[in-house]
Write a protein that holds these residues in place. Sequence first.
Motif, PDB file in Angstrom:
ATOM      1  N   ALA A 117       0.830  -1.203   0.000  1.00 41.47           N
ATOM      2  CA  ALA A 117       0.000   0.000   0.000  1.00 41.47           C
ATOM      3  C   ALA A 117       0.865   1.255   0.000  1.00 41.47           C
ATOM      4  O   ALA A 117       0.570   2.221  -0.716  1.00 41.47           O
ATOM      5  N   ASP A 118       1.932   1.257   0.809  1.00 40.77           N
ATOM      6  CA  ASP A 118       2.810   2.421   0.852  1.00 40.77           C
ATOM      7  C   ASP A 118       3.473   2.670  -0.504  1.00 40.77           C
ATOM      8  O   ASP A 118       3.638   3.822  -0.929  1.00 40.77           O
ATOM      9  N   LYS A 119       3.854   1.593  -1.190  1.00 39.63           N
ATOM     10  CA  LYS A 119       4.455   1.747  -2.517  1.00 39.63           C
ATOM     11  C   LYS A 119       3.451   2.357  -3.496  1.00 39.63           C
ATOM     12  O   LYS A 119       3.787   3.252  -4.283  1.00 39.63           O
ATOM     13  N   ALA A 120       2.198   1.867  -3.441  1.00 36.06           N
ATOM     14  CA  ALA A 120       1.161   2.395  -4.329  1.00 36.06           C
ATOM     15  C   ALA A 120       0.866   3.858  -4.016  1.00 36.06           C
ATOM     16  O   ALA A 120       0.689   4.681  -4.923  1.00 36.06           O
ATOM     17  N   LEU A 121       0.829   4.208  -2.747  1.00 35.93           N
ATOM     18  CA  LEU A 121       0.590   5.599  -2.353  1.00 35.93           C
ATOM     19  C   LEU A 121       1.723   6.500  -2.834  1.00 35.93           C
ATOM     20  O   LEU A 121       1.486   7.645  -3.245  1.00 35.93           O
ATOM     21  N   ALA A 122       2.943   6.011  -2.786  1.00 36.19           N
ATOM     22  CA  ALA A 122       4.080   6.800  -3.277  1.00 36.19           C
ATOM     23  C   ALA A 122       3.944   7.060  -4.777  1.00 36.19           C
ATOM     24  O   ALA A 122       4.253   8.156  -5.265  1.00 36.19           O
ATOM     25  N   ALA A 148      -4.670   4.271  -6.379  1.00 39.37           N
ATOM     26  CA  ALA A 148      -3.685   3.450  -5.680  1.00 39.37           C
ATOM     27  C   ALA A 148      -4.297   2.119  -5.268  1.00 39.37           C
ATOM     28  O   ALA A 148      -3.676   1.053  -5.394  1.00 39.37           O
ATOM     29  N   ARG A 149      -5.532   2.162  -4.767  1.00 40.70           N
ATOM     30  CA  ARG A 149      -6.226   0.938  -4.343  1.00 40.70           C
ATOM     31  C   ARG A 149      -6.436  -0.001  -5.526  1.00 40.70           C
ATOM     32  O   ARG A 149      -6.361  -1.230  -5.378  1.00 40.70           O
ATOM     33  N   ALA A 150      -6.707   0.545  -6.703  1.00 38.88           N
ATOM     34  CA  ALA A 150      -6.888  -0.292  -7.890  1.00 38.88           C
ATOM     35  C   ALA A 150      -5.566  -0.861  -8.379  1.00 38.88           C
ATOM     36  O   ALA A 150      -5.444  -2.053  -8.657  1.00 38.88           O
ATOM     37  N   LEU A 151      -4.541  -0.013  -8.476  1.00 37.09           N
ATOM     38  CA  LEU A 151      -3.281  -0.416  -9.098  1.00 37.09           C
ATOM     39  C   LEU A 151      -2.416  -1.275  -8.196  1.00 37.09           C
ATOM     40  O   LEU A 151      -1.537  -1.990  -8.681  1.00 37.09           O
ATOM     41  N   VAL A 152      -2.641  -1.224  -6.874  1.00 41.80           N
ATOM     42  CA  VAL A 152      -1.830  -2.034  -5.965  1.00 41.80           C
ATOM     43  C   VAL A 152      -2.009  -3.522  -6.271  1.00 41.80           C
ATOM     44  O   VAL A 152      -1.143  -4.341  -5.955  1.00 41.80           O
ATOM     45  N   ARG A 153      -3.093  -3.882  -6.924  1.00 39.75           N
ATOM     46  CA  ARG A 153      -3.367  -5.275  -7.260  1.00 39.75           C
ATOM     47  C   ARG A 153      -2.785  -5.682  -8.604  1.00 39.75           C
ATOM     48  O   ARG A 153      -2.997  -6.805  -9.066  1.00 39.75           O
ATOM     49  N   GLU A 154      -2.070  -4.775  -9.268  1.00 39.40           N
ATOM     50  CA  GLU A 154      -1.454  -5.049 -10.566  1.00 39.40           C
ATOM     51  C   GLU A 154      -2.470  -5.688 -11.521  1.00 39.40           C
ATOM     52  O   GLU A 154      -2.258  -6.792 -12.039  1.00 39.40           O
ATOM     53  N   PRO A 155      -3.589  -5.007 -11.798  1.00 38.68           N
ATOM     54  CA  PRO A 155      -4.639  -5.624 -12.625  1.00 38.68           C
ATOM     55  C   PRO A 155      -4.211  -5.749 -14.089  1.00 38.68           C
ATOM     56  O   PRO A 155      -3.400  -4.976 -14.600  1.00 38.68           O
ATOM     57  N   ASP A 156      -4.791  -6.735 -14.745  1.00 38.31           N
ATOM     58  CA  ASP A 156      -4.618  -6.873 -16.189  1.00 38.31           C
ATOM     59  C   ASP A 156      -5.543  -5.926 -16.938  1.00 38.31           C
ATOM     60  O   ASP A 156      -5.251  -5.520 -18.064  1.00 38.31           O
ATOM     61  N   LEU A 157      -6.676  -5.583 -16.306  1.00 38.42           N
ATOM     62  CA  LEU A 157      -7.660  -4.663 -16.892  1.00 38.42           C
ATOM     63  C   LEU A 157      -8.061  -3.650 -15.835  1.00 38.42           C
ATOM     64  O   LEU A 157      -8.500  -4.023 -14.750  1.00 38.42           O
ATOM     65  N   LEU A 158      -7.894  -2.374 -16.162  1.00 36.83           N
ATOM     66  CA  LEU A 158      -8.295  -1.284 -15.271  1.00 36.83           C
ATOM     67  C   LEU A 158      -9.493  -0.582 -15.885  1.00 36.83           C
ATOM     68  O   LEU A 158      -9.429  -0.085 -17.015  1.00 36.83           O
TER      69      LEU A 158
END
Length: 254
Positions: A117-122, A148-158
């Motif tokens: 989470a901290d990495k995504a927030l950065a 950040a909440r969406a991308l922290v999961r490294e999605p294939d589709l956003l």
Amino acid sequence: MAQGLPGVTAEAERADTGRPRVVRVRGLTKRFGERTVLDGVDLDIARGEFVALLGRSGSGKSTLLRALAGLDDATGGELSVDGTVAVAFQEPRLVPWKRVRANVALGLRVPDPRAAADKALAEVGLTERGGAWPLTLSGGEAQRASLARALVREPDLLLLDEPFSALDALTRITMHRLVLDLWERHRPGILLVTHDVDEALLLADRVLVLDGGRIAHESRVDLDRPRHRDHPDLTALRAALLAQLGVTTDEGTA
């Protein structure tokens, strides 16, 4: 919010770009009672492709997005997504009784959710706000936390459902740059639902118009980023898209 689609099979075919596709939709229909909102939608999105979806209010844009997210069942047709899906909505939908960091890490299944989470927030420029309560965030900060909440999961589709529409003009420009930066870094396939023709043209590789329950128009935007609104190619594309939306060029944007 992120989730895989239950019962969805991996799709090895390739989209028109030559890259493997992350989304394949064929003949998708959705009815609410007697009203048909989606009427045989066909759609491909390649891995790493940025697609924008335009349409009049009530045309079914958000309905299509929710079907792709697995939030609503389709009435008929075929839909497959190869990988995981994350969604950012117009409203950030942060849990008010959890601090920002906890919101980003919500439901995350990794060895160290706090570090992730901290990495995504950065990445979204919110390092100093991880311990803040959601209600203390500005509109732009709340949308950053949602991303950040969406991308922290490294999605294939956003999937982005009009996430910038409630922001002021300057904040919206900043968010556009941020989304492009994050997209170039992570390369998910993106479907952006928007009412804003200029937003679609500045961000997307391909712009679609949903009308009559189907994809009625497609424009490819073969210009390097960052793009400038007054570029002659964008001027021509803007006029074509506005015409598809039933807006004459002297009426402004959709």
